[in-house]
Write an enzyme that holds these catalytic residues in place. Structure first.
Site, PDB file in Angstrom:
ATOM      1  N   ASP A  20       0.854  -1.177   0.000  1.00  0.00           N
ATOM      2  CA  ASP A  20       0.000   0.000   0.000  1.00  0.00           C
ATOM      3  C   ASP A  20       0.899   1.239   0.000  1.00  0.00           C
ATOM      4  O   ASP A  20       2.108   1.136   0.265  1.00  0.00           O
ATOM      5  CB  ASP A  20      -0.888  -0.023   1.245  1.00  0.00           C
ATOM      6  CG  ASP A  20      -1.712   1.228   1.397  1.00  0.00           C
ATOM      7  OD1 ASP A  20      -2.489   1.543   0.480  1.00  0.00           O
ATOM      8  OD2 ASP A  20      -1.564   1.896   2.435  1.00  0.00           O
ATOM      9  N   ASP A  22      -0.299   5.271   0.665  1.00  0.00           N
ATOM     10  CA  ASP A  22      -0.617   6.312   1.641  1.00  0.00           C
ATOM     11  C   ASP A  22      -0.761   5.717   3.035  1.00  0.00           C
ATOM     12  O   ASP A  22      -1.559   4.789   3.248  1.00  0.00           O
ATOM     13  CB  ASP A  22      -1.918   7.011   1.244  1.00  0.00           C
ATOM     14  CG  ASP A  22      -1.715   8.479   0.912  1.00  0.00           C
ATOM     15  OD1 ASP A  22      -0.575   8.955   0.986  1.00  0.00           O
ATOM     16  OD2 ASP A  22      -2.702   9.157   0.580  1.00  0.00           O
ATOM     17  N   THR A 112      -2.580   0.743  -4.553  1.00  0.00           N
ATOM     18  CA  THR A 112      -3.065   1.911  -3.840  1.00  0.00           C
ATOM     19  C   THR A 112      -4.490   2.269  -4.220  1.00  0.00           C
ATOM     20  O   THR A 112      -4.933   1.980  -5.339  1.00  0.00           O
ATOM     21  CB  THR A 112      -2.148   3.125  -4.116  1.00  0.00           C
ATOM     22  OG1 THR A 112      -2.684   4.294  -3.472  1.00  0.00           O
ATOM     23  CG2 THR A 112      -2.021   3.400  -5.604  1.00  0.00           C
ATOM     24  N   SER A 113      -5.186   2.898  -3.291  1.00  0.00           N
ATOM     25  CA  SER A 113      -6.534   3.396  -3.559  1.00  0.00           C
ATOM     26  C   SER A 113      -6.513   4.766  -4.222  1.00  0.00           C
ATOM     27  O   SER A 113      -7.575   5.297  -4.565  1.00  0.00           O
ATOM     28  CB  SER A 113      -7.336   3.457  -2.247  1.00  0.00           C
ATOM     29  OG  SER A 113      -7.495   2.160  -1.703  1.00  0.00           O
ATOM     30  N   LYS A 144     -10.460  -1.542  -2.236  1.00  0.00           N
ATOM     31  CA  LYS A 144     -10.300  -2.182  -0.937  1.00  0.00           C
ATOM     32  C   LYS A 144     -11.528  -1.861  -0.075  1.00  0.00           C
ATOM     33  O   LYS A 144     -12.017  -0.734  -0.135  1.00  0.00           O
ATOM     34  CB  LYS A 144      -9.033  -1.672  -0.243  1.00  0.00           C
ATOM     35  CG  LYS A 144      -7.755  -1.916  -1.039  1.00  0.00           C
ATOM     36  CD  LYS A 144      -6.564  -1.199  -0.391  1.00  0.00           C
ATOM     37  CE  LYS A 144      -5.315  -1.310  -1.225  1.00  0.00           C
ATOM     38  NZ  LYS A 144      -4.172  -0.574  -0.643  1.00  0.00           N
ATOM     39  N   ASP A 169      -1.625  -0.335   6.221  1.00  0.00           N
ATOM     40  CA  ASP A 169      -1.773   0.465   7.437  1.00  0.00           C
ATOM     41  C   ASP A 169      -3.225   0.645   7.852  1.00  0.00           C
ATOM     42  O   ASP A 169      -3.487   1.229   8.898  1.00  0.00           O
ATOM     43  CB  ASP A 169      -1.159   1.858   7.234  1.00  0.00           C
ATOM     44  CG  ASP A 169      -2.014   2.725   6.322  1.00  0.00           C
ATOM     45  OD1 ASP A 169      -2.421   3.815   6.738  1.00  0.00           O
ATOM     46  OD2 ASP A 169      -2.283   2.300   5.181  1.00  0.00           O
TER      47      ASP A 169
END
Length: 225
Positions: A20, A22, A112-113, A144, A169
């Site tokens: 991931d 951020d 990543t989102s 996600k 995270d």
């Protein structure tokens, strides 16, 4: 998950590392909060309510919970614009640059989102390298906690997702990694350990993780599930 005081280091076999961004590799919290407050004021929303469950999820998915369907695309674009125009305070988190440098040719991917333009802005601001495989918000039908992003990254790398280690995270990302069949290491850089109990291991940050010939070594300050 029970914490163990000063447990021994644990080796996690890994054919590839799926990361991931951020909150895991990059701290962009000041930017996210500034942008959310400006955006929420423009749309007459409570910024704290919006932020409460936004981390680790695609912007469009969270925005859709607050604005009418006909305004989701416009509102998402506006929030993306606010976030991409601000990089003050965006930095690599502890241990990240050393860990990525130590990979030295081993397979890894970013999952990543964020959308690709925002990823490019923040990655450059934090000085992170770019792997060959990157999965962003535009690449998946479901964000996600759906496992699609992690499954896609593993497929692009030519490895089974169950042979990968995911580093995350946020609870949504942990659930995505577990649903993909991967082992998950969580860092407490954005959430307390009590919120990350679905992970296989929890560490304070990536200074506790090092690269080995066959995977990762997670040092004794981790809590093992």
């Amino acid at each position: 998950m029970a914490s163990v005081e000063n447990p021994p280091a644990v080796h996690l076999p890994a054919a590839a590392l799926l990361l991931d961004v951020d909150g895991t590799l990059i701290d962009s919290t000041p930017v996210v909060e500034r942008a959310a407050h400006r955006w929420a004021a423009e749309y007459g929303l409570d910024p704290q309510e919006f932020l409460a469950d936004a981390h680790g999820r695609r912007t469009a998915d969270r925005v859709a919970e607050f604005v009418p369907p006909g305004r989701v695309a416009e509102a998402t674009a506006r929030l993306d614009e606010l976030e991409a125009s601000d990089t003050e305070g965006v930095v690599a988190l502890p241990g990240v640059l050393d860990l990525l440098a130590a990979l030295d040719g081993r397979p890894w991917a970013l999952v990543t989102s964020m959308d690709r333009p925002l990823l490019d802005v923040r990655r450059a601001a934090a000085g992170l390298p770019l792997p060959e495989v990157v999965v962003t918000a535009e690449d998946v039908r479901q964000g996600k906690p759906d496992p699609e992003g992690y499954l896609l990254a593993a497929r692009h790398l030519g490895v089974a997702a169950g042979e990968c280690v995911v580093i995350e995270d946020a609870p949504a990302g942990i659930r995505a990694g577990r649903a993909a069949g991967a082992r998950v290491v969580a860092v407490t850089t954005s959430h307390p350990a009590a919120a990350l109990t679905e992970a296989d291991m929890i560490v304070s940050d990536l200074t506790a993780v090092s690269v080995t010939a066959g995977g990762l070594l997670v040092s004794g300050n981790g809590a093992r599930g």
